[in-house]
Design a protein around this motif. Structure first.
Motif, PDB file in Angstrom:
ATOM      1  N   VAL A 161       7.948  22.483  -3.648  1.00  0.00           N
ATOM      2  CA  VAL A 161       8.032  22.817  -2.225  1.00  0.00           C
ATOM      3  C   VAL A 161       6.742  22.332  -1.573  1.00  0.00           C
ATOM      4  O   VAL A 161       5.698  22.969  -1.676  1.00  0.00           O
ATOM      5  CB  VAL A 161       8.249  24.333  -2.021  1.00  0.00           C
ATOM      6  CG1 VAL A 161       8.341  24.651  -0.534  1.00  0.00           C
ATOM      7  CG2 VAL A 161       9.503  24.794  -2.746  1.00  0.00           C
ATOM      8  N   ALA A 162       6.828  21.168  -0.937  1.00  0.00           N
ATOM      9  CA  ALA A 162       5.661  20.508  -0.345  1.00  0.00           C
ATOM     10  C   ALA A 162       5.615  20.735   1.167  1.00  0.00           C
ATOM     11  O   ALA A 162       6.622  21.080   1.783  1.00  0.00           O
ATOM     12  CB  ALA A 162       5.714  19.013  -0.645  1.00  0.00           C
ATOM     13  N   GLN A 163       4.448  20.502   1.748  1.00  0.00           N
ATOM     14  CA  GLN A 163       4.253  20.597   3.194  1.00  0.00           C
ATOM     15  C   GLN A 163       4.220  19.194   3.797  1.00  0.00           C
ATOM     16  O   GLN A 163       3.595  18.296   3.231  1.00  0.00           O
ATOM     17  CB  GLN A 163       2.937  21.303   3.520  1.00  0.00           C
ATOM     18  CG  GLN A 163       2.942  22.778   3.179  1.00  0.00           C
ATOM     19  CD  GLN A 163       3.926  23.536   4.047  1.00  0.00           C
ATOM     20  OE1 GLN A 163       3.888  23.452   5.270  1.00  0.00           O
ATOM     21  NE2 GLN A 163       4.824  24.270   3.420  1.00  0.00           N
ATOM     22  N   VAL A 164       4.871  19.033   4.942  1.00  0.00           N
ATOM     23  CA  VAL A 164       4.875  17.766   5.665  1.00  0.00           C
ATOM     24  C   VAL A 164       4.158  17.973   6.989  1.00  0.00           C
ATOM     25  O   VAL A 164       4.489  18.887   7.751  1.00  0.00           O
ATOM     26  CB  VAL A 164       6.322  17.285   5.936  1.00  0.00           C
ATOM     27  CG1 VAL A 164       6.317  15.977   6.706  1.00  0.00           C
ATOM     28  CG2 VAL A 164       7.096  17.158   4.648  1.00  0.00           C
TER      29      VAL A 164
ATOM     30  N   GLU B  28       2.475   7.245  -0.558  1.00  0.00           N
ATOM     31  CA  GLU B  28       1.537   6.843  -1.600  1.00  0.00           C
ATOM     32  C   GLU B  28       0.239   7.640  -1.538  1.00  0.00           C
ATOM     33  O   GLU B  28      -0.169   8.088  -0.474  1.00  0.00           O
ATOM     34  CB  GLU B  28       1.209   5.353  -1.468  1.00  0.00           C
ATOM     35  CG  GLU B  28       2.419   4.462  -1.652  1.00  0.00           C
ATOM     36  CD  GLU B  28       2.083   2.988  -1.539  1.00  0.00           C
ATOM     37  OE1 GLU B  28       2.161   2.295  -2.558  1.00  0.00           O
ATOM     38  OE2 GLU B  28       1.726   2.547  -0.421  1.00  0.00           O
ATOM     39  N   ALA B  29      -0.373   7.769  -2.712  1.00  0.00           N
ATOM     40  CA  ALA B  29      -1.705   8.342  -2.838  1.00  0.00           C
ATOM     41  C   ALA B  29      -2.609   7.219  -3.342  1.00  0.00           C
ATOM     42  O   ALA B  29      -2.193   6.429  -4.187  1.00  0.00           O
ATOM     43  CB  ALA B  29      -1.715   9.500  -3.823  1.00  0.00           C
TER      44      ALA B  29
ATOM     45  N   ALA C 114      -1.552  14.705  -2.801  1.00  0.00           N
ATOM     46  CA  ALA C 114      -1.472  14.410  -1.367  1.00  0.00           C
ATOM     47  C   ALA C 114      -1.062  12.953  -1.199  1.00  0.00           C
ATOM     48  O   ALA C 114      -1.699  12.055  -1.740  1.00  0.00           O
ATOM     49  CB  ALA C 114      -2.811  14.674  -0.692  1.00  0.00           C
ATOM     50  N   LEU C 115      -0.003  12.735  -0.445  1.00  0.00           N
ATOM     51  CA  LEU C 115       0.551  11.399  -0.222  1.00  0.00           C
ATOM     52  C   LEU C 115       0.631  11.114   1.269  1.00  0.00           C
ATOM     53  O   LEU C 115       0.744  12.037   2.073  1.00  0.00           O
ATOM     54  CB  LEU C 115       1.963  11.317  -0.812  1.00  0.00           C
ATOM     55  CG  LEU C 115       2.099  11.674  -2.282  1.00  0.00           C
ATOM     56  CD1 LEU C 115       3.334  12.497  -2.523  1.00  0.00           C
ATOM     57  CD2 LEU C 115       2.128  10.416  -3.105  1.00  0.00           C
TER      58      LEU C 115
ATOM     59  N   ARG D 283      -3.797   2.291  -9.405  1.00  0.00           N
ATOM     60  CA  ARG D 283      -2.338   2.223  -9.378  1.00  0.00           C
ATOM     61  C   ARG D 283      -1.919   3.411  -8.535  1.00  0.00           C
ATOM     62  O   ARG D 283      -2.037   4.550  -8.971  1.00  0.00           O
ATOM     63  CB  ARG D 283      -1.751   2.329 -10.775  1.00  0.00           C
ATOM     64  CG  ARG D 283      -1.899   1.030 -11.551  1.00  0.00           C
ATOM     65  CD  ARG D 283      -1.054   1.028 -12.771  1.00  0.00           C
ATOM     66  NE  ARG D 283       0.321   0.657 -12.455  1.00  0.00           N
ATOM     67  CZ  ARG D 283       1.233   0.451 -13.400  1.00  0.00           C
ATOM     68  NH1 ARG D 283       0.929   0.580 -14.656  1.00  0.00           N
ATOM     69  NH2 ARG D 283       2.457   0.126 -13.067  1.00  0.00           N
ATOM     70  N   PRO D 284      -1.436   3.186  -7.331  1.00  0.00           N
ATOM     71  CA  PRO D 284      -1.139   4.322  -6.455  1.00  0.00           C
ATOM     72  C   PRO D 284       0.018   5.172  -6.977  1.00  0.00           C
ATOM     73  O   PRO D 284       1.013   4.647  -7.461  1.00  0.00           O
ATOM     74  CB  PRO D 284      -0.781   3.672  -5.120  1.00  0.00           C
ATOM     75  CG  PRO D 284      -0.407   2.278  -5.446  1.00  0.00           C
ATOM     76  CD  PRO D 284      -1.151   1.906  -6.700  1.00  0.00           C
ATOM     77  N   SER D 285      -0.156   6.477  -6.882  1.00  0.00           N
ATOM     78  CA  SER D 285       0.952   7.377  -7.135  1.00  0.00           C
ATOM     79  C   SER D 285       1.927   7.202  -5.983  1.00  0.00           C
ATOM     80  O   SER D 285       1.515   6.989  -4.841  1.00  0.00           O
ATOM     81  CB  SER D 285       0.447   8.814  -7.206  1.00  0.00           C
ATOM     82  OG  SER D 285      -0.407   8.967  -8.327  1.00  0.00           O
TER      83      SER D 285
END
Length: 162
Positions: free
Chosen positions: A106-109, A48-49, A138-139, A53-55
């Motif tokens: 393509v996200a970074q973890v 969640e972000a 960003a989550l 209302r959270p994304s």
């Protein structure tokens, strides 16, 4: 001196009332307790972000496959939504949308944090309302169980991952 002593006993009495079975100062139920950080060894869970209302991104692993759902919100309403396949290799998470327009994010973890890139493929705009940002999202993983993922809701309130 006597007034100070009476005040000290009165204050001490207030403190001990909460400790001897009184409900004053206690958490109002099990959800009020702080939760431990969500596990990070699997993709499954809810990300969640913050916001009114959270994304949300929910991911559910089913054997060797993982499916995701995504919904974002902006101050004026719905932002982006979509679903598809999720694949993690090291600290790279690729979310590939199912749908009419090609979109692979393509996200970074890093630990519990997932960060979308500053620029996304052109086809990703198809899944967003005009002007809604998806790039740079960003989550944080707030839950690491399938049940947590199933709490996520789409734009109309239906389960996002289900």
């Amino acid at each position: 001196m006597r007034k100070a002593l009476i005040l000290a006993f009165a204050l001490a009495g207030c403190g001990s009332a909460a400790g001897n079975g009184s409900r004053a100062g206690q958490a109002a139920g099990p959800d009020a307790r702080p939760r431990p950080p969500a596990q990070t060894w699997t993709l499954t869970g809810l990300y969640e972000a913050p916001g009114a209302r959270p994304s949300q991104v929910c991911i559910v692993e089913e054997g060797a496959r993982a499916r995701f759902g995504l919904v974002t919100w902006q101050s004026r309403g719905p932002g982006c939504s979509g679903a598809g396949a999720a694949v993690r290799r090291g600290d790279v998470l690729t979310l590939t949308m199912d749908g009419d327009s090609p979109c692979a994010i393509v996200a970074q973890v890093r630990g519990r944090a997932v960060t979308f890139p500053a620029a996304l493929p052109r086809g990703c705009a198809y899944y967003c309302a005009p002007g809604a940002p998806l790039a740079g999202l960003a989550l944080t993983k707030t839950g690491g169980r399938r049940e947590d993922a199933l709490r996520a809701r789409d734009l109309v309130g239906d389960p996002l991952c289900g």
